[in-house]
Enzyme design. Structure first.
Site, mmCIF file in Angstrom:
data_model
loop_
_atom_site.group_PDB
_atom_site.id
_atom_site.type_symbol
_atom_site.label_atom_id
_atom_site.label_comp_id
_atom_site.label_asym_id
_atom_site.label_seq_id
_atom_site.Cartn_x
_atom_site.Cartn_y
_atom_site.Cartn_z
ATOM 1 N N VAL A 26 -0.401 1.315 3.838
ATOM 2 C CA VAL A 26 0.550 1.043 4.917
ATOM 3 C C VAL A 26 1.971 1.258 4.390
ATOM 4 C CG1 VAL A 26 1.329 -0.652 6.608
ATOM 5 C CG2 VAL A 26 -1.057 -0.668 5.869
ATOM 6 N N ASP A 134 -12.559 -11.551 12.119
ATOM 7 C CA ASP A 134 -12.151 -11.608 10.716
ATOM 8 C C ASP A 134 -10.796 -12.299 10.607
ATOM 9 O OD1 ASP A 134 -12.507 -11.235 7.999
ATOM 10 O OD2 ASP A 134 -11.532 -9.272 7.983
HETATM 11 P P1 AMP Z 1 -4.238 -3.740 5.952
HETATM 12 O O1 AMP Z 1 -4.824 -2.467 5.464
HETATM 13 O O2 AMP Z 1 -4.032 -3.739 7.441
HETATM 14 O O3 AMP Z 1 -4.955 -4.958 5.454
HETATM 15 O O4 AMP Z 1 -2.762 -3.806 5.340
HETATM 16 C C1 AMP Z 1 -2.522 -3.993 3.965
HETATM 17 C C2 AMP Z 1 -1.201 -4.718 3.756
HETATM 18 O O5 AMP Z 1 -0.109 -3.948 4.266
HETATM 19 C C3 AMP Z 1 -1.075 -6.058 4.473
HETATM 20 O O6 AMP Z 1 -1.655 -7.085 3.747
HETATM 21 C C4 AMP Z 1 0.431 -6.204 4.641
HETATM 22 O O7 AMP Z 1 1.014 -6.721 3.457
HETATM 23 C C5 AMP Z 1 0.900 -4.796 4.814
HETATM 24 N N1 AMP Z 1 1.032 -4.471 6.240
HETATM 25 C C6 AMP Z 1 0.045 -4.042 7.049
HETATM 26 N N2 AMP Z 1 0.482 -3.824 8.292
HETATM 27 C C7 AMP Z 1 1.814 -4.140 8.287
HETATM 28 C C8 AMP Z 1 2.833 -4.145 9.279
HETATM 29 N N3 AMP Z 1 2.577 -3.751 10.517
HETATM 30 N N4 AMP Z 1 4.062 -4.537 8.923
HETATM 31 C C9 AMP Z 1 4.308 -4.937 7.653
HETATM 32 N N5 AMP Z 1 3.394 -4.955 6.678
HETATM 33 C C10 AMP Z 1 2.157 -4.562 6.972
#
Ligand code: AMP
Length: 439
Positions: A26, A134
């Site tokens: 991300v 989840d």
């Molecule tokens: P995920 O793959 O969705 O679990 O995202 C991994 C990490 O990226 C998360 O734990 C957040 O720290 C960061 N992250 C994901 N989506 C966002 C977002 N929309 N805005 C800011 N940080 C994000």
């Protein structure tokens, strides 16, 4: 790795890496036209294909576009290159709530504020027939004003993927947060399972640790199954009482979201901002309402004033991409066809059984909407066997995939073109993707 400063699709300037999931990264990005900050989840198509996560990814994308709420991370747009899928999402500037709790446990009033927003988001999801499945602290992000944003719908399931008994049957979620009935794999009510996870979140916010924990997974499951937990002495009595109603191992007796929302502890200082719903300019076309009870899609439909949409158009309209093309494989090699239907699963099943009978194929009904059809004549490459799988979006809207499971591909394609497709004519709403050719 996306280069910092690179402009994606002439629209988004890529920034720093925000985080990393299992098969996605991300990044922060900025819309160069509007200046809006966004987060872009970059998914490696190859990896998704390799580990068979197509369905989960499609589900994540479609679910995100179904639920628009101030406490749910919004999906703005989906784009794809040859090798990657880009999910352009709302940027949660405040980062993970997890990091706040990690530093120190929260005060009652602060924890309640987050819990109220979480319950509102979950209640909204449930009203749209979406269960998160989840929910955990790591999936809760914060925006620049400190408002809660529920993220990661990777594991959420549409209510319509329930079995005949009305229960969800996939065991998923994160050990510390899952309800006992999810562990027991007996099928579960997604709404009640989400209530349990919300209880775990509330506990963690106030205690700074998990209610059910053990270094031995079996011992942990045992604690979950028997609701064996201790409440720290600083928990307010109302919270202790609420948690005892949430951590009821019997989902039927577990408190519902509506009842949680009615408790005095929950209602204290509860002041949800009314959220903007797009004005309804004219009534939705009847079939659209029947197909999806989704405002997001309905609004997108109205805004674009389009007709003749297929299922994936509908799902992806609000995100701007046809999901059916996301994972397009080589069409020449395609050994399956897909169509959407506005008929019930049993009507589709009997139609398929009729066709099988005509083609002298023996039919076996399997679990999860799968029909196995097998011929007895040994062709060039053994007997022809065809699988038909029915995926339910709503009780009156299905996606059906018919594929060859063994036998001669040419024979399969000829049968498809000459017998199967014409016979399906009256139950098909729209064919999906490019159809395999008969030669
Ligand atoms: P995920 O793959 O969705 O679990 O995202 C991994 C990490 O990226 C998360 O734990 C957040 O720290 C960061 N992250 C994901 N989506 C966002 C977002 N929309 N805005 C800011 N940080 C994000």
């Amino acid at each position: 790795m996306e280069k910092k400063g690179k402009v994606l699709m002439k629209k988004y300037e890529m920034g720093r890496l925000l985080g990393q999931g299992n098969f996605a990264k991300v990044y922060y990005a900025r819309n160069i036209v509007t200046g809006q900050s966004v987060a872009i989840k970059v998914i490696d198509k190859e990896k998704v294909l390799k580990i068979g996560m197509i369905d989960q990814t499609k589900r994540e994308i479609s679910t995100m576009s179904l639920v628009k709420h101030p406490n749910i991370l919004e999906l703005y747009e989906v784009m794809a290159s040859k090798t990657k899928i880009y999910l352009v999402m709302e940027y949660a500037k405040g980062g993970e709530l997890f990091k706040k709790v990690f530093k120190r446990r929260l005060r009652e009033g602060v924890a309640r504020k987050y819990f109220q927003q979480l319950i509102c988001a979950v209640d909204f999801c449930h009203s749209r027939g979406v269960y998160h499945r989840d929910l955990k602290l790591e999936n809760l992000l914060l925006d620049e004003h400190g408002a809660l944003k529920v993220s990661d719908f990777g594991l959420s399931a549409l209510a319509e993927s329930k079995h005949q008994d009305g229960l969800l049957h996939t065991s998923c979620g994160t050990p510390g947060y899952v309800a006992p009935e999810v562990i027991n794999r007996k099928g579960y009510d997604g709404a009640k399972a989400d209530v349990w996870s919300c209880g775990v979140v509330l506990y963690v916010l106030l205690a700074g640790c998990l209610p059910f924990n053990d270094s031995n997974l079996m011992a942990m499951y045992k604690k979950i199954s028997t609701a064996d937990y201790k409440v720290p002495h600083w928990f307010p009595p109302e919270v202790t009482k609420l948690l005892s109603r949430i951590f009821n191992p019997n989902p039927k007796e577990r408190i519902s979201i509506a009842r949680i929302m009615a408790t005095p502890w929950y209602r204290k200082g509860f002041n949800p901002k009314p959220f903007e719903r797009k004005p309804e300019t004219e009534p939705a076309p009847r079939n659209i309402n029947a197909v999806f009870g989704s405002e997001a899609i309905y609004n997108a439909f109205e805004a674009k004033n389009l007709t003749n949409l297929n299922a994936f158009d509908l799902i992806s309209l609000s995100s701007g991409l046809d999901l059916s093309g996301l994972f397009a494989e080589n069409n020449k090699k395609k050994k399956e066809i897909q169509f959407t239907s506005l008929h019930t699963a049993s009507a589709i099943t009997s139609k398929l059984e009729d066709i099988a009978k005509r083609l002298k194929l023996k039919v076996k009904r399997k679990d999860g909407g799968l029909l196995k059809m097998e011929g007895s004549n040994t062709g060039r490459k053994g007997a022809l066997a065809i699988d038909a799988e029915i995926f339910e979006f709503t009780p009156s809207f299905h996606l059906v995939e018919i594929r060859k499971s063994s036998g001669d591909t040419l024979e399969f394609r000829n049968k498809l073109q000459q017998d199967v497709k014409p016979a399906l004519k009256d139950i098909v709403w729209a064919w999906q993707g490019t159809q395999p050719q008969s030669s």
